[in-house]
Design a protein around this motif. Structure first.
Motif, PDB file in Angstrom:
ATOM      1  N   VAL A   1       0.838  -1.197   0.000  1.00  0.00           N
ATOM      2  CA  VAL A   1       0.000   0.000   0.000  1.00  0.00           C
ATOM      3  C   VAL A   1       0.871   1.244   0.000  1.00  0.00           C
ATOM      4  CG1 VAL A   1      -1.615   1.369   1.380  1.00  0.00           C
ATOM      5  CG2 VAL A   1      -2.006  -1.074   1.064  1.00  0.00           C
ATOM      6  N   ALA A   2       1.906   1.239   0.828  1.00  0.00           N
ATOM      7  CA  ALA A   2       2.815   2.386   0.877  1.00  0.00           C
ATOM      8  C   ALA A   2       3.523   2.593  -0.454  1.00  0.00           C
ATOM      9  CB  ALA A   2       3.841   2.175   1.999  1.00  0.00           C
ATOM     10  N   GLY A   3       3.971   1.486  -1.067  1.00  0.00           N
ATOM     11  CA  GLY A   3       4.686   1.603  -2.336  1.00  0.00           C
ATOM     12  C   GLY A   3       3.783   1.936  -3.506  1.00  0.00           C
ATOM     13  N   SER A   4       2.511   1.537  -3.411  1.00  0.00           N
ATOM     14  CA  SER A   4       1.589   1.744  -4.525  1.00  0.00           C
ATOM     15  C   SER A   4       0.635   2.907  -4.285  1.00  0.00           C
ATOM     16  CB  SER A   4       0.759   0.463  -4.754  1.00  0.00           C
ATOM     17  OG  SER A   4       1.575  -0.657  -4.948  1.00  0.00           O
ATOM     18  N   TRP A   5       0.811   3.629  -3.205  1.00  0.00           N
ATOM     19  CA  TRP A   5      -0.146   4.675  -2.856  1.00  0.00           C
ATOM     20  C   TRP A   5      -0.265   5.722  -3.955  1.00  0.00           C
ATOM     21  CZ3 TRP A   5      -3.619   4.769   0.966  1.00  0.00           C
ATOM     22  CH2 TRP A   5      -4.303   5.954   1.187  1.00  0.00           C
ATOM     23  N   GLN A   6       0.872   6.150  -4.500  1.00  0.00           N
ATOM     24  CA  GLN A   6       0.829   7.168  -5.539  1.00  0.00           C
ATOM     25  C   GLN A   6       0.094   6.655  -6.775  1.00  0.00           C
ATOM     26  OE1 GLN A   6       1.753  10.343  -5.101  1.00  0.00           O
ATOM     27  NE2 GLN A   6       0.823  10.695  -7.111  1.00  0.00           N
ATOM     28  N   GLY A   7       0.323   5.383  -7.105  1.00  0.00           N
ATOM     29  CA  GLY A   7      -0.386   4.795  -8.234  1.00  0.00           C
ATOM     30  C   GLY A   7      -1.877   4.726  -7.997  1.00  0.00           C
ATOM     31  N   LEU A   8      -2.263   4.414  -6.742  1.00  0.00           N
ATOM     32  CA  LEU A   8      -3.684   4.372  -6.405  1.00  0.00           C
ATOM     33  C   LEU A   8      -4.308   5.761  -6.488  1.00  0.00           C
ATOM     34  CD1 LEU A   8      -3.519   1.975  -3.327  1.00  0.00           C
ATOM     35  CD2 LEU A   8      -4.357   1.420  -5.615  1.00  0.00           C
ATOM     36  N   VAL A   9      -3.588   6.779  -6.034  1.00  0.00           N
ATOM     37  CA  VAL A   9      -4.092   8.156  -6.107  1.00  0.00           C
ATOM     38  C   VAL A   9      -4.237   8.595  -7.560  1.00  0.00           C
ATOM     39  CG1 VAL A   9      -3.568  10.566  -5.574  1.00  0.00           C
ATOM     40  CG2 VAL A   9      -3.191   8.797  -3.848  1.00  0.00           C
ATOM     41  N   GLU A  10      -3.213   8.293  -8.363  1.00  0.00           N
ATOM     42  CA  GLU A  10      -3.279   8.656  -9.772  1.00  0.00           C
ATOM     43  C   GLU A  10      -4.407   7.919 -10.483  1.00  0.00           C
ATOM     44  OE1 GLU A  10       0.548   7.895 -11.379  1.00  0.00           O
ATOM     45  OE2 GLU A  10       1.500   9.631 -10.432  1.00  0.00           O
ATOM     46  N   GLY A  11      -4.613   6.642 -10.101  1.00  0.00           N
ATOM     47  CA  GLY A  11      -5.717   5.890 -10.680  1.00  0.00           C
ATOM     48  C   GLY A  11      -7.057   6.530 -10.352  1.00  0.00           C
ATOM     49  N   THR A  12      -7.202   7.021  -9.125  1.00  0.00           N
ATOM     50  CA  THR A  12      -8.438   7.715  -8.731  1.00  0.00           C
ATOM     51  C   THR A  12      -8.635   8.986  -9.547  1.00  0.00           C
ATOM     52  OG1 THR A  12      -8.225   6.853  -6.480  1.00  0.00           O
ATOM     53  CG2 THR A  12      -9.687   8.730  -6.798  1.00  0.00           C
TER      54      THR A  12
END
Length: 579
Positions: free
Chosen positions: A288-299
């Motif tokens: 989650v920490a490593g992919s957080w930026q990707g999740l935000v960008e996906g949103t």
């Protein structure tokens, strides 16, 4: 209405329910099978070392290997399910996004090419490694529970550590979001500015604008680089903190486990099992920490795609209409842009019988080009109607409508592809005979056949590598004449033509007239109106006069009395005299 439009994206996501359910189930099995590894470690110390039995070791090693082979196979199928859904998702949504780009461009202008990148990025987010976080995170409690069963304090330590990692991920987003938003905005401005400058490369070179444009471009570039550096510095700092916390937790778990071994609370095998279980329990939080930026960008991509599709209405099913005769009727048509106080066109009303030709004249800014866009359905009247053979042009299926209509805008845009592709409008059902006939009608066939590859010659951006401005306009005319249309609308078709090209254009207009095609021409040159039947004079967005060509042109050229004197002067037609 907005809710209906938003479901275009949501319906594509709803198609993921079944594949995501299978992927979720497979993730459960994979995580359960992973428990074989810590059990294997416990059994090594509890049975193999105690019994000194090689046979037991071989049986256990073989069993654990088989378990992880099964796990690998299941993981392969889980990835395959997500990949296949990605293909399905793109098939369901891509055509709507592509069509919505054009609808948004016609409605409000701007650069919407980012939406295609958003579609690809969002698809990769929901089907790639980032999505694995959502499949693994729900099973972390299984491993946390196993740790609590072994020892309460070990389980509590891992739980607190996981929450700290998640909190650092949220903090990373909070401190870098503003900087990244500035970076993204600057990047979009810079890319748009670069595209604009390259499209006008000739003007840039001729007027020596490169140094000034470079200075302007570097403003956004500086914001981009500085913002990236700042965001990377913040993200790197918190990223290092996440790594430190992760290693600290692992060290503490090992230390606590070793302490419990020394106190003979647990055995050495359980110590290694603790290490394996804690690593697996913390892995989702670390992801989650490593992919957080990707999740935000996906949103953010999801929101931008929904915003684009919110203004898009998919074409409904249309009843196939017969070939139109060319009867064109405009009834009280008014057009106003949302950003303007006054309408561009006001209460335009006239009609053309099949086969009639109309010339539209008027001063610059009178609304002539706006009127042509309404006639062919690019812009919809704010009030009133434009009808072809009695049917509103916006009620036609656009593909069917386009087969019966030819259109040449002021600025002729060609597409990357072959000469044939451009004339054929990239349709695959157009015969070579129809393509060559359109080129012959436009008077450009002889030029095309002299090219090295003829009709298969590749065009660069806007055809600049092959054709001059005037030749591009004639190629655009050939595209407009494809398929023997019933209605042809030409906006300044002779603006860039030489004497030979204008003579060819007059031949085309004469041939269209002979074939009974309804023609609308906008021009500042009276010579092109030789074959028209009627003239429409527009000024200030309103019809000033409409009627027989000779009558209207005669009225415009008639002497006008100067107010307050007995003198007279010739009043040149406002849109014709200056060629």
């Amino acid at each position: 209405m907005q809710e209906i439009r938003r479901t275009l994206l949501d319906q594509a996501l709803l198609a993921a329910r079944r594949p995501f359910a299978y992927a979720f189930l497979f993730s459960f099995v994979i995580n359960i099978l992973y428990l074989a590894l810590p059990l294997y470690m416990v059994q090594l110390y509890g049975r193999v070392f105690a019994s000194q039995s090689v046979a037991t070791l071989l049986i256990m090693a073989t069993g654990v290997t088989a378990v992880f082979v099964v796990s690998a196979v299941i993981d392969h199928y889980r990835n395959g399910i997500l990949i296949q859904f990605g293909v399905l998702f793109d098939r369901l949504l891509a055509r709507h996004v592509f069509a919505a780009l054009f609808a948004a461009e016609l409605k409000q202008g701007g650069n919407h090419g980012q939406s295609v990148r958003d579609l690809d990025g969002f698809r990769q987010t929901i089907t790639g490694n980032t999505m694995g976080v959502f499949f693994d995170l729900p099973w972390a409690p299984i491993f946390m529970g196993a740790l609590f069963i072994i020892d309460f304090w070990v389980g509590l330590l891992c739980l607190i550590g996981g929450l700290i990692l998640f909190g650092l991920a949220v903090l990373q987003d909070r401190v870098s979001r503003t900087a990244l938003n500035r970076v993204n905005d600057a990047a979009r401005r810079g890319y748009n500015f670069t595209d604009m400058a390259l499209r006008n490369a000739e003007v840039v070179r001729a007027l020596g604008m490169l140094p000034a444009l470079t200075t302007r471009w570097q403003v956004d570039r500086h914001t981009l680089i500085e913002g990236q550096a700042h965001a990377s510095e913040l993200a790197g700092l918190i990223g290092e903190a996440i790594k430190f916390v992760r290693m600290l937790i692992q060290i503490t778990v090992l230390a606590l486990g070793a302490f419990l071994v020394l106190k003979q609370v647990i055995g050495p095998g359980v110590l290694f099992a603790n290490m394996i279980l804690s690593s697996k329990a913390l892995a989702p939080f670390e992801k989650v920490a490593g992919s957080w930026q990707g999740l935000v960008e996906g949103t953010q991509m999801y929101k931008r795609l929904n915003k684009l599709l919110d203004g898009y209405e998919p074409n409904p099913a249309f009843t196939a209409m017969p070939r139109p005769t060319g009867l064109l009727e405009i009834q009280n048509a008014t057009f106003q842009l949302p950003s303007m106080k006054e309408p561009l066109l006001k209460n335009i009303t006239f009609a053309l019988r099949p086969g009639e030709a109309l010339g539209i004249i008027g001063p610059s800014g009178a609304g002539k080009s706006t009127l042509t866009r309404m006639l062919i359905g690019i812009w919809k009247p704010t009030e009133g109607h434009v009808r072809l053979d009695g049917m509103d042009v916006h009620a036609w299926d656009r593909a069917a409508f386009g087969r019966h209509v030819g259109y040449l805008p002021q600025d002729t845009e060609l597409f990357t592809g072959t000469v044939r592709d451009n004339i054929a409008r990239f349709r695959t059902d157009v015969s070579d005979e129809a393509v060559t006939r359109a080129a012959q009608d436009a008077g450009i066939h002889d030029l095309i056949v002299r090219l090295e590859k003829g009709y298969e010659s590749e065009l660069g951006a806007q055809g600049t590598t092959v054709f001059s401005v005037g030749q591009r306009q004639r190629l655009g005319l050939a595209r407009a004449l494809l398929g023997d249309p019933s209605l042809v609308v030409l906006d300044e078709p002779n603006a860039n033509l030489d004497t030979e090209g204008e003579a060819a254009l007059l031949d085309v207009l004469g041939a269209l007239k002979a074939r009974g095609v309804t023609v609308v021409i906008v021009s500042h040159r009276a010579s092109v109106f030789r074959h028209v039947d009627k003239i429409l004079f527009v000024r200030g967005g309103e019809v000033q006069s409409f009627g027989d060509r000779d009558v209207i042109l005669g009225q415009l050229m008639a002497p006008a009395t100067v107010p307050g004197t007995a003198e007279t002067r010739a009043a040149p037609p406002p849109a014709v005299a200056q060629g």
